[in-house]
Design a protein around this motif. Structure first.
Motif, mmCIF file in Angstrom:
data_model
loop_
_atom_site.group_PDB
_atom_site.id
_atom_site.type_symbol
_atom_site.label_atom_id
_atom_site.label_comp_id
_atom_site.label_asym_id
_atom_site.label_seq_id
_atom_site.Cartn_x
_atom_site.Cartn_y
_atom_site.Cartn_z
ATOM 1 N N PHE A 145 -45.483 65.729 -13.274
ATOM 2 C CA PHE A 145 -46.197 64.679 -12.691
ATOM 3 C C PHE A 145 -47.313 64.717 -13.108
ATOM 4 N N THR A 146 -48.627 64.624 -13.969
ATOM 5 C CA THR A 146 -49.527 65.617 -15.372
ATOM 6 C C THR A 146 -50.983 65.433 -14.074
ATOM 7 N N GLU A 147 -51.383 64.718 -13.882
ATOM 8 C CA GLU A 147 -52.028 64.010 -12.826
ATOM 9 C C GLU A 147 -52.344 63.047 -11.274
ATOM 10 N N THR A 148 -52.653 63.935 -10.476
ATOM 11 C CA THR A 148 -52.282 62.462 -9.565
ATOM 12 C C THR A 148 -53.766 63.122 -8.191
ATOM 13 N N GLY A 149 -53.609 62.283 -7.416
ATOM 14 C CA GLY A 149 -55.065 62.970 -6.012
ATOM 15 C C GLY A 149 -55.027 61.203 -6.118
ATOM 16 N N LEU A 150 -55.551 61.739 -4.277
ATOM 17 C CA LEU A 150 -56.570 61.246 -3.147
ATOM 18 C C LEU A 150 -57.872 61.367 -3.201
ATOM 19 N N GLU A 151 -58.797 60.928 -3.594
ATOM 20 C CA GLU A 151 -60.373 61.668 -3.559
ATOM 21 C C GLU A 151 -60.840 61.431 -2.572
ATOM 22 N N SER A 152 -61.472 62.750 -1.641
ATOM 23 C CA SER A 152 -62.022 62.476 -1.067
ATOM 24 C C SER A 152 -60.805 63.435 0.719
ATOM 25 N N ILE A 153 -59.579 62.591 0.089
ATOM 26 C CA ILE A 153 -58.372 62.723 1.008
ATOM 27 C C ILE A 153 -58.794 62.298 1.945
ATOM 28 N N PRO A 154 -58.970 60.978 2.565
ATOM 29 C CA PRO A 154 -59.127 60.278 3.497
ATOM 30 C C PRO A 154 -57.934 59.743 4.688
ATOM 31 N N ASP A 155 -56.904 59.813 3.490
ATOM 32 C CA ASP A 155 -55.838 59.915 4.397
ATOM 33 C C ASP A 155 -54.823 61.200 4.903
ATOM 34 N N THR A 156 -55.412 61.624 5.982
ATOM 35 C CA THR A 156 -54.858 62.714 6.366
ATOM 36 C C THR A 156 -53.557 63.435 6.061
ATOM 37 N N THR A 157 -52.562 62.343 6.359
ATOM 38 C CA THR A 157 -51.535 63.145 6.019
ATOM 39 C C THR A 157 -50.650 62.859 4.837
ATOM 40 N N TRP A 158 -51.774 62.469 3.851
ATOM 41 C CA TRP A 158 -51.087 61.888 2.728
ATOM 42 C C TRP A 158 -49.976 63.230 1.572
ATOM 43 N N TRP A 159 -50.466 64.340 2.454
ATOM 44 C CA TRP A 159 -49.428 65.211 1.574
ATOM 45 C C TRP A 159 -48.468 65.339 1.680
ATOM 46 N N THR A 160 -47.654 64.659 3.062
ATOM 47 C CA THR A 160 -46.323 64.841 3.149
ATOM 48 C C THR A 160 -45.209 63.218 3.226
ATOM 49 N N ASN A 161 -47.149 62.273 4.193
ATOM 50 C CA ASN A 161 -45.695 60.985 4.123
ATOM 51 C C ASN A 161 -46.053 59.902 2.548
ATOM 52 N N THR A 162 -47.166 60.728 2.014
ATOM 53 C CA THR A 162 -47.081 59.990 0.437
ATOM 54 C C THR A 162 -46.350 60.523 -0.181
ATOM 55 N N LEU A 163 -47.118 61.834 -0.715
ATOM 56 C CA LEU A 163 -47.161 62.686 -2.168
ATOM 57 C C LEU A 163 -45.500 63.317 -2.011
ATOM 58 N N LEU A 164 -45.203 63.732 -0.749
ATOM 59 C CA LEU A 164 -43.941 64.642 -0.967
ATOM 60 C C LEU A 164 -42.707 63.615 -1.104
ATOM 61 N N LYS A 165 -43.432 62.941 -0.085
ATOM 62 C CA LYS A 165 -41.659 61.968 0.376
ATOM 63 C C LYS A 165 -41.332 61.634 -1.460
ATOM 64 N N ALA A 166 -42.225 60.956 -2.597
ATOM 65 C CA ALA A 166 -41.948 60.433 -3.322
ATOM 66 C C ALA A 166 -41.875 61.435 -4.189
ATOM 67 N N LEU A 167 -42.348 62.577 -4.471
ATOM 68 C CA LEU A 167 -41.336 63.382 -5.037
ATOM 69 C C LEU A 167 -40.598 63.723 -4.853
ATOM 70 N N LYS A 168 -39.898 63.609 -3.904
ATOM 71 C CA LYS A 168 -38.840 63.479 -3.420
ATOM 72 C C LYS A 168 -37.559 62.562 -3.302
#
Length: 380
Positions: A302-325
């Motif tokens: 997954f060569t590039e992704t991200g959420l600018e300013s990370i306003p969603d404070t649970t983005w890492w586990t609820n969005t990105l990690l769930k998608a990766l798994k």
């Protein structure tokens, strides 16, 4: 009358005779496209493949060069300030290696050498983007109407700027061959040229060149670096943006398995950009990438992704990690974009005090995600 035991013996013998061919085919698929790749580059490729079965390496662009409110401090990154470890994968850019005065290019080379060698010496991985300023016109690496020239056909063999392009590649080759670790070995790099080529925002994008010209440019670039300039520490990565929905669309500008080591995707749009989420679509596209890699004997990322300013404070586990798994995909790494040193809002990784830090710590602690401190010896 059918002689069952004899038939079974014959079937077993046939399977035995075919086994070496099958093994040879699998080994051929899983080799780098550079038969002269350095031992360290081969080891990195092999170890990333092995690790991707159960883990993913976390990456951050320009992580140790600068961060939110700072620049040029040794052994610092925003990720390390938050977790105690640098990212496992650190992104650099070859953007400063052309279109500038010679002394500026040499200074850029010096800075890049240090960044790349330091990452290698710590045991981390370097991935290289190339925001390549248009060598035929003004406009930089972006496509600017009325200013930019559709440069790709001018750079391929027979094009008006082909010799100039070869000179630019010689600059890249000189850097690649001169970056050595403390062990004296050339440092392996994941080289990702002409990324997001399916969009129109870069001058090498789909609206600005024919498919055959893009493929010709890719193949010449690899061939000239590998065969003419003797660069044997690159792993070549092919990464469009997320503007595909099928494998056929993903492979529309693919130069062929013999010209690519790693396949990937850049995708911000499905993961919350401008407040819009379509994570199921993002997962489906990642699965296309992962499935093709496994079928073709390539690495996937997954060569590039991200959420600018990370306003969603649970983005890492609820969005990105769930998608990766999801979908049991095999992805070597995921990389989020940079933290600008001056902008108050342009950042994609947490820094001390940023609202998503608690969630990022959970992301960091998950056994699936690996950071630099916990890496095995990837170059052996």
């Amino acid at each position: 009358m059918l002689n069952i035991p004899l038939l079974l013996i014959k079937i077993g013998l046939l399977a035995y005779l075919l086994l070496p061919l099958n093994l040879w085919a699998a080994n051929y698929e899983n080799k780098l496209i550079d038969p002269k790749a350095t031992k360290e580059t081969k080891a990195l490729y092999r170890n990333l493949r092995k690790l991707s079965k159960k883990h993913i390496l976390f990456g951050h662009q320009h992580a140790t060069e600068y961060g939110h409110g700072w620049a040029g401090e040794p052994d610092r990154s925003d990720i390390k300030s938050v977790t105690g470890s640098h990212p496992a994968v650190i992104g650099v850019d070859f953007s400063g290696l052309s279109g500038r005065p010679p002394e500026a290019i040499e200074k850029t080379k010096e800075l890049l050498r240090k960044q790349i060698a330091d990452t290698y010496d710590r045991g981390g991985v370097t991935t290289v983007a190339w925001h390549f300023s248009n060598p035929v016109s003004k406009g930089g690496f972006y496509w600017v109407d009325t200013v930019s020239v559709a440069a790709v056909p001018h750079l391929v063999p027979g094009g008006s700027h082909h010799e100039q392009y070869k000179q630019i590649l010689r600059t890249l080759g000189d850097l690649a061959n001169s970056v050595k670790g403390k062990d004296g070995k050339p440092v392996p790099m994941l080289f990702r040229p002409y990324h997001e080529f399916d969009g129109g925002w870069f001058w090498w994008g789909k609206p600005h060149c024919k498919q055959e010209d893009f493929v010709s440019l890719w193949r010449f670039t690899v061939s000239y670096l590998r065969d003419s300039l003797q660069v044997h520490n690159f792993i070549y990565a092919f990464s469009p943006d997320c503007l595909f929905n099928t494998e056929a669309e993903f492979l529309e500008r693919y130069p062929g398995d013999e010209w690519v080591d790693m396949v990937g995707m850049d995708n911000y749009a499905d993961f919350g950009r401008n407040g819009r989420y379509n994570v199921s679509a993002g997962i489906r596209k990642l699965k296309i990438v992962s499935d093709y890699a496994q079928k073709a004997g390539k690495l996937a990322a997954f060569t590039e992704t991200g959420l600018e300013s990370i306003p969603d404070t649970t983005w890492w586990t609820n969005t990105l990690l769930k998608a990766l798994k999801a979908e049991k995909m095999r992805l070597a790494y995921v990389l989020v974009w940079r933290n600008d040193t001056r902008s108050a809002t342009h950042y994609y990784a947490p820094y001390p005090g940023q609202a998503s830090v608690p969630d990022f710590i959970q992301f960091y602690k998950d056994p699936y995600t690996w950071f630099e401190t916990g890496l095995p010896k990837l170059y052996r």
